[in-house]
Design a protein around this motif. Sequence first.
Motif, PDB file in Angstrom:
ATOM      1  N   GLY A 192      46.132  34.880  34.617  1.00  0.00           N
ATOM      2  CA  GLY A 192      45.063  35.700  34.680  1.00  0.00           C
ATOM      3  C   GLY A 192      45.602  36.939  35.769  1.00  0.00           C
ATOM      4  O   GLY A 192      45.336  38.033  35.731  1.00  0.00           O
ATOM      5  N   HIS A 220      39.172  37.921  40.317  1.00  0.00           N
ATOM      6  CA  HIS A 220      40.033  38.601  39.502  1.00  0.00           C
ATOM      7  C   HIS A 220      41.533  37.845  39.878  1.00  0.00           C
ATOM      8  O   HIS A 220      42.449  38.147  39.338  1.00  0.00           O
ATOM      9  N   GLU A 245      34.297  42.323  35.249  1.00  0.00           N
ATOM     10  CA  GLU A 245      34.287  41.427  34.332  1.00  0.00           C
ATOM     11  C   GLU A 245      33.068  41.556  33.309  1.00  0.00           C
ATOM     12  O   GLU A 245      31.875  41.623  34.050  1.00  0.00           O
ATOM     13  N   GLN A 278      38.336  35.338  31.641  1.00  0.00           N
ATOM     14  CA  GLN A 278      37.501  34.030  31.004  1.00  0.00           C
ATOM     15  C   GLN A 278      36.762  34.221  30.093  1.00  0.00           C
ATOM     16  O   GLN A 278      36.444  33.624  29.047  1.00  0.00           O
ATOM     17  N   LYS A 334      43.695  32.576  30.226  1.00  0.00           N
ATOM     18  CA  LYS A 334      42.948  31.447  29.944  1.00  0.00           C
ATOM     19  C   LYS A 334      42.603  30.945  28.522  1.00  0.00           C
ATOM     20  O   LYS A 334      44.000  30.511  27.929  1.00  0.00           O
TER      21      LYS A 334
HETATM   22  C1  LIG Z   1      40.428  32.644  36.226  1.00  0.00           C
HETATM   23  C2  LIG Z   1      40.437  34.048  36.257  1.00  0.00           C
HETATM   24  C3  LIG Z   1      41.143  34.967  36.894  1.00  0.00           C
HETATM   25  C4  LIG Z   1      42.604  34.402  37.350  1.00  0.00           C
HETATM   26  O1  LIG Z   1      43.469  33.717  36.367  1.00  0.00           O
HETATM   27  P1  LIG Z   1      44.731  32.797  36.864  1.00  0.00           P
HETATM   28  O2  LIG Z   1      45.470  32.232  35.683  1.00  0.00           O
HETATM   29  O3  LIG Z   1      44.233  31.715  37.559  1.00  0.00           O
HETATM   30  O4  LIG Z   1      45.409  33.788  37.662  1.00  0.00           O
HETATM   31  C5  LIG Z   1      41.185  36.339  37.084  1.00  0.00           C
HETATM   32  N1  LIG Z   1      40.006  36.838  36.452  1.00  0.00           N
HETATM   33  C6  LIG Z   1      38.995  36.075  36.032  1.00  0.00           C
HETATM   34  C7  LIG Z   1      37.677  36.793  35.335  1.00  0.00           C
HETATM   35  C8  LIG Z   1      39.092  34.435  35.674  1.00  0.00           C
HETATM   36  O5  LIG Z   1      38.269  33.919  35.372  1.00  0.00           O
END
Ligand SMILES: *Cc1c(COP(=O)(O)O)cnc(C)c1O
Length: 416
Positions: free
Chosen positions: A110, A144, A195, A231, A257
């Motif tokens: 992410g 993020h 988000e 997410q 994710k």
């Molecule tokens: C989990 C998450 C991230 C980061 O993702 P990673 O795979 O841990 O780098 C970024 N933004 C949101 C909204 C998340 O929930």
Amino acid sequence: MNAVRGARIGSLCTVTSPIMPTYGRTDLSFERGEGAFLETTDGRRFLDFGAGVAVNSLGHAHPHLVSALTKQAERVWHTSNLYRIPGQEELARRLVSHTFADTVFFTNSGAEAIECAIKTARKYHAAEGQPERYRLITFEGAFHGRTLAAIAAAGQEKLTQGFGPLTPGFDPVPLGDIEAVKAAVSEETAGILIEPVQGEGGIRIVEPEFLRALRALCDQKGLLLILDEVQTGAGRTGKLFAHEWSGITPDIMGIAKGIGGGFPLGACLATEKAAKGMTVGTHGSTYGGNPLAMAVGNAVLDVILEEGFLDNVTQMAGRLSQGLAMVVDTYGDIIEDSRGSGLMIGLKCRAENTAVRQALLDQGLLTAPAGDNIVRLLPPLIIEENHVTDALGRIEKACLALREAQANDIAGAPHD
Ligand SMILES: *Cc1c(COP(=O)(O)O)cnc(C)c1O
């Protein structure tokens, strides 16, 4: 559940280990999973309503994913992006055909998807002859990811403390405050990053009207709207992507994710216009979009795009939230509210959320924590009615146990 060595189940790990201690880990390790259940090495079964923090969108050991991954594993694992990767072209084509986007860059996580989104936005204005427009308006409570730019974008001190000078260019404002957003726009603003539902920040809902107002502001000022759907994406809220609830589309979007179903996979999607600066040599990733990840990503989409799949998410979400409303009625002293979108649910706790998560663990229910004293329920999207009933039963038992423990504490407290 059976107690281990007289301790609470899965109490915080105190074992010395060569792992860098950046996580407070629960002392449980799982050997196998099936659907919504996980089994520990010593044979205890847990109902998994954390889904590896919204990652195991199709639960554990989904036959279609297992088959896609193992078939690909027998052919070719990795070639690098120096060559065409057919699975990548296919997954990109499918993501494009189901979204606003014209083009896709694949990542492994992410944070990398968000990095690519930030770079794409800055590069767009540079390509437009306005390199001074590099700043992004962001929101308090955001998350993020953990790269230097992603922690700067989130701006929370607990993420940035001690990590030296922050990557410049982020202007946080309060979530939902359109006047604050307008006031933060300057000659240097490149876009807005948000988000659609704040996850780590505590399942804080963004009203559809707010997203529409941001879209309108972006159109008016020539800004790019960037959504972090890492997410909320891949069906989590009952739509393929959460912004569909508001009827708007972004210019750029980071996902990860759930789209990988447990295989490390992320992507940055963009319109052709927003991606105009991302030409040959401007960005890259050794692993991003490798054949294994693409086989799984395509298989996840096969299932999520099946007729009725997202309807089931919405139905299960409805039943779960109805049941949770009754839990809140009965056990308001433990859980004061439940909120969320689809199968992304936050239990706002009156007791400490760590104590509530422990009590749920004692009942064999796995959850995830979040800010604002929230316990997050992020079940796999394949759950059925019996899983919802099962989870609600465990939640009620946990609340009752917590209430009794509190009563005993009070009764046992010394009088004066
Ligand atoms: C989990 C998450 C991230 C980061 O993702 P990673 O795979 O841990 O780098 C970024 N933004 C949101 C909204 C998340 O929930």
